[in-house]
Design a protein around this motif. Structure first.
Motif, PDB file in Angstrom:
ATOM      1  N   ILE A 171       0.884  -1.169   0.000  1.00 35.94           N
ATOM      2  CA  ILE A 171       0.000   0.000   0.000  1.00 35.94           C
ATOM      3  C   ILE A 171       0.921   1.218   0.000  1.00 35.94           C
ATOM      4  N   LYS A 172       0.823   2.001  -1.069  1.00 41.47           N
ATOM      5  CA  LYS A 172       1.735   3.133  -1.274  1.00 41.47           C
ATOM      6  C   LYS A 172       1.395   4.281  -0.299  1.00 41.47           C
ATOM      7  N   PRO A 173       2.272   5.280  -0.184  1.00 47.37           N
ATOM      8  CA  PRO A 173       2.034   6.370   0.779  1.00 47.37           C
ATOM      9  C   PRO A 173       0.666   7.041   0.638  1.00 47.37           C
ATOM     10  N   HIS A 190      13.755  -2.157  -6.303  1.00 52.25           N
ATOM     11  CA  HIS A 190      12.379  -2.595  -6.557  1.00 52.25           C
ATOM     12  C   HIS A 190      11.911  -2.202  -7.962  1.00 52.25           C
ATOM     13  N   TYR A 191      12.190  -0.942  -8.331  1.00 57.97           N
ATOM     14  CA  TYR A 191      11.749  -0.437  -9.637  1.00 57.97           C
ATOM     15  C   TYR A 191      12.919  -0.390 -10.632  1.00 57.97           C
ATOM     16  N   ALA A 192      13.804  -1.390 -10.593  1.00 57.97           N
ATOM     17  CA  ALA A 192      15.003  -1.413 -11.451  1.00 57.97           C
ATOM     18  C   ALA A 192      14.654  -1.156 -12.917  1.00 57.97           C
ATOM     19  N   GLU A 193      13.530  -1.722 -13.369  1.00 51.59           N
ATOM     20  CA  GLU A 193      13.164  -1.582 -14.798  1.00 51.59           C
ATOM     21  C   GLU A 193      12.804  -0.132 -15.161  1.00 51.59           C
ATOM     22  N   HIS A 194      12.513   0.705 -14.158  1.00 51.75           N
ATOM     23  CA  HIS A 194      12.107   2.095 -14.438  1.00 51.75           C
ATOM     24  C   HIS A 194      13.206   3.125 -14.169  1.00 51.75           C
ATOM     25  N   VAL A 195      14.344   2.677 -13.612  1.00 51.65           N
ATOM     26  CA  VAL A 195      15.431   3.617 -13.292  1.00 51.65           C
ATOM     27  C   VAL A 195      15.852   4.319 -14.592  1.00 51.65           C
ATOM     28  N   LYS A 220      10.389  11.612  -9.713  1.00 49.45           N
ATOM     29  CA  LYS A 220       9.162  12.074  -9.052  1.00 49.45           C
ATOM     30  C   LYS A 220       8.469  10.901  -8.342  1.00 49.45           C
ATOM     31  N   MET A 221       8.483   9.757  -9.020  1.00 51.68           N
ATOM     32  CA  MET A 221       7.843   8.575  -8.438  1.00 51.68           C
ATOM     33  C   MET A 221       8.553   8.159  -7.154  1.00 51.68           C
ATOM     34  N   CYS A 222       9.899   8.237  -7.178  1.00 53.73           N
ATOM     35  CA  CYS A 222      10.675   7.885  -5.983  1.00 53.73           C
ATOM     36  C   CYS A 222      10.360   8.842  -4.831  1.00 53.73           C
ATOM     37  N   GLY A 259      -4.166 -11.113  -7.626  1.00 56.63           N
ATOM     38  CA  GLY A 259      -3.823  -9.860  -6.936  1.00 56.63           C
ATOM     39  C   GLY A 259      -3.804  -8.694  -7.914  1.00 56.63           C
ATOM     40  N   ARG A 260      -3.223  -8.922  -9.097  1.00 57.79           N
ATOM     41  CA  ARG A 260      -3.198  -7.868 -10.127  1.00 57.79           C
ATOM     42  C   ARG A 260      -4.613  -7.512 -10.557  1.00 57.79           C
ATOM     43  N   LYS A 261      -5.471  -8.542 -10.669  1.00 61.39           N
ATOM     44  CA  LYS A 261      -6.875  -8.262 -11.047  1.00 61.39           C
ATOM     45  C   LYS A 261      -7.563  -7.434  -9.969  1.00 61.39           C
ATOM     46  N   ALA A 316      -6.042  -1.927 -13.520  1.00 65.31           N
ATOM     47  CA  ALA A 316      -5.006  -1.456 -14.450  1.00 65.31           C
ATOM     48  C   ALA A 316      -4.089  -0.442 -13.772  1.00 65.31           C
ATOM     49  N   THR A 317      -2.838  -0.350 -14.266  1.00 65.13           N
ATOM     50  CA  THR A 317      -1.847   0.568 -13.689  1.00 65.13           C
ATOM     51  C   THR A 317      -2.372   1.996 -13.601  1.00 65.13           C
ATOM     52  N   ASN A 318      -3.004   2.465 -14.685  1.00 64.32           N
ATOM     53  CA  ASN A 318      -3.592   3.807 -14.672  1.00 64.32           C
ATOM     54  C   ASN A 318      -5.040   3.718 -14.182  1.00 64.32           C
ATOM     55  N   ILE A 339      -9.207  -2.052  -6.718  1.00 65.00           N
ATOM     56  CA  ILE A 339      -8.668  -1.096  -5.737  1.00 65.00           C
ATOM     57  C   ILE A 339      -8.364   0.242  -6.415  1.00 65.00           C
ATOM     58  N   ARG A 340      -7.656   0.192  -7.535  1.00 63.68           N
ATOM     59  CA  ARG A 340      -7.313   1.450  -8.206  1.00 63.68           C
ATOM     60  C   ARG A 340      -8.538   2.097  -8.844  1.00 63.68           C
ATOM     61  N   GLY A 341      -9.450   1.294  -9.347  1.00 58.75           N
ATOM     62  CA  GLY A 341     -10.674   1.828  -9.952  1.00 58.75           C
ATOM     63  C   GLY A 341     -11.582   2.466  -8.915  1.00 58.75           C
ATOM     64  N   LEU A 354      -2.321   8.367 -12.430  1.00 60.72           N
ATOM     65  CA  LEU A 354      -1.337   7.285 -12.574  1.00 60.72           C
ATOM     66  C   LEU A 354      -0.306   7.277 -11.453  1.00 60.72           C
ATOM     67  N   GLY A 355       0.172   8.458 -11.088  1.00 57.33           N
ATOM     68  CA  GLY A 355       1.208   8.560 -10.053  1.00 57.33           C
ATOM     69  C   GLY A 355       0.664   8.531  -8.636  1.00 57.33           C
ATOM     70  N   ARG A 356      -0.626   8.252  -8.486  1.00 60.46           N
ATOM     71  CA  ARG A 356      -1.256   8.118  -7.157  1.00 60.46           C
ATOM     72  C   ARG A 356      -2.207   6.919  -7.230  1.00 60.46           C
ATOM     73  N   CYS A 370      -1.681   1.370  -4.703  1.00 51.67           N
ATOM     74  CA  CYS A 370      -1.259   0.033  -4.295  1.00 51.67           C
ATOM     75  C   CYS A 370      -0.343  -0.591  -5.349  1.00 51.67           C
ATOM     76  N   HIS A 371       0.604  -1.379  -4.916  1.00 48.97           N
ATOM     77  CA  HIS A 371       1.477  -2.133  -5.838  1.00 48.97           C
ATOM     78  C   HIS A 371       1.207  -3.619  -5.695  1.00 48.97           C
ATOM     79  N   GLY A 372       1.304  -4.345  -6.791  1.00 43.33           N
ATOM     80  CA  GLY A 372       1.229  -5.809  -6.741  1.00 43.33           C
ATOM     81  C   GLY A 372       2.171  -6.407  -7.770  1.00 43.33           C
TER      82      GLY A 372
HETATM   83  P1  IDP Z   1       2.462  -1.418 -12.039  1.00 42.34           P
HETATM   84  O1  IDP Z   1       2.572  -0.655 -10.750  1.00 42.34           O
HETATM   85  O2  IDP Z   1       1.016  -1.606 -12.449  1.00 42.34           O
HETATM   86  O3  IDP Z   1       3.232  -2.710 -12.046  1.00 42.34           O
HETATM   87  P2  IDP Z   1       4.562  -0.183 -13.665  1.00 42.34           P
HETATM   88  O4  IDP Z   1       4.512   0.021 -15.140  1.00 42.34           O
HETATM   89  O5  IDP Z   1       5.553  -1.196 -13.136  1.00 42.34           O
HETATM   90  O6  IDP Z   1       3.079  -0.496 -13.190  1.00 42.34           O
HETATM   91  O7  IDP Z   1       4.894   1.240 -13.031  1.00 42.34           O
HETATM   92  C1  IDP Z   1       5.230   1.380 -11.678  1.00 42.34           C
HETATM   93  C2  IDP Z   1       4.540   2.588 -11.098  1.00 42.34           C
HETATM   94  O8  IDP Z   1       5.119   3.764 -11.637  1.00 42.34           O
HETATM   95  C3  IDP Z   1       3.064   2.675 -11.461  1.00 42.34           C
HETATM   96  O9  IDP Z   1       2.253   1.983 -10.542  1.00 42.34           O
HETATM   97  C4  IDP Z   1       2.796   4.173 -11.462  1.00 42.34           C
HETATM   98  O10 IDP Z   1       2.436   4.615 -10.172  1.00 42.34           O
HETATM   99  C5  IDP Z   1       4.149   4.753 -11.825  1.00 42.34           C
HETATM  100  N1  IDP Z   1       4.203   5.121 -13.243  1.00 42.34           N
HETATM  101  C6  IDP Z   1       4.315   4.296 -14.298  1.00 42.34           C
HETATM  102  N2  IDP Z   1       4.364   4.977 -15.451  1.00 42.34           N
HETATM  103  C7  IDP Z   1       4.306   6.276 -15.112  1.00 42.34           C
HETATM  104  C8  IDP Z   1       4.318   7.489 -15.877  1.00 42.34           C
HETATM  105  O11 IDP Z   1       4.414   7.502 -17.112  1.00 42.34           O
HETATM  106  N3  IDP Z   1       4.206   8.634 -15.144  1.00 42.34           N
HETATM  107  C9  IDP Z   1       4.107   8.657 -13.794  1.00 42.34           C
HETATM  108  N4  IDP Z   1       4.105   7.531 -13.057  1.00 42.34           N
HETATM  109  C10 IDP Z   1       4.194   6.362 -13.707  1.00 42.34           C
END
Ligand code: IDP
Length: 152
Positions: free
Chosen positions: A11-13, A51-56, A63-65, A87-89, A93-95, A104-106, A112-114, A117-119
């Protein structure tokens, strides 16, 4: 399919600040999943880089960090049949704009940046993420008495 599959749910901040902790935990509990680890964590840059190595390096990463370090996170490990995919269901969706109502997100998110929750997105990611956030001795193996009423 294994009843001991595990996923990392956090559960994110924003979720903690908005008082959504019990609702989110309640959804996993009521579904029938078993909680095997839980703690309140203040994330660090090192932990998030891992944790977010793929997004570094992506434009949104700094901003996300900052957001992820802006307050406590509830880190959890949930266990049960197909829990990673289910859990993902449950997260949606991410956004949140694309998340179905009832997820939960819906139900709780708009931006997107709020997204509350993460799964973990795969069994391999779950194993990797659980090791990042938890020591082996923080994960509790226990048998839930209600399992016979959840699994046939
Ligand atoms: P996930 O959380 O559904 O697995 P990821 O693509 O791994 O999605 O992205 C990680 C987190 O980074 C997202 O949950 C979201 O909060 C944030 N994020 C992803 N893409 C963007 C973006 O383009 N702008 C701002 N935040 C983003």
């Amino acid at each position: 399919m294994s009843q001991t599959e595990r996923t990392f749910i956090a559960i994110k901040p924003d979720g903690v600040q908005r008082g959504l902790v019990s609702n989110i935990i309640g959804r996993f509990e009521k579904r029938g999943y078993k909680l095997v680890a839980i703690k309140l964590v203040q994330a660090t840059e090192a932990l998030l880089n891992e944790h977010y190595a793929e997004h570094v390096g992506k434009p949104f990463f700094p901003k996300m960090c900052n957001f992820m370090m802006s307050g406590p996170i509830v880190a959890m490990v949930w266990e049960g049949k197909d829990v990673v995919k289910q859990g993902r269901k449950m997260l949606g969706a991410t956004n949140p704009q694309d998340s179905d109502m009832g997820t939960i997100r819906g139900d709780f998110g708009i931006d997107l940046g709020r997204n509350v929750c993460h799964g973990s997105d795969s069994v391999a990611s779950a194993e990797r993420e659980i090791k990042i956030w938890f020591n082996e001795n923080e994960i509790v193996n226990w048998s839930a008495n209600q399992s016979i009423w959840i699994y046939e």
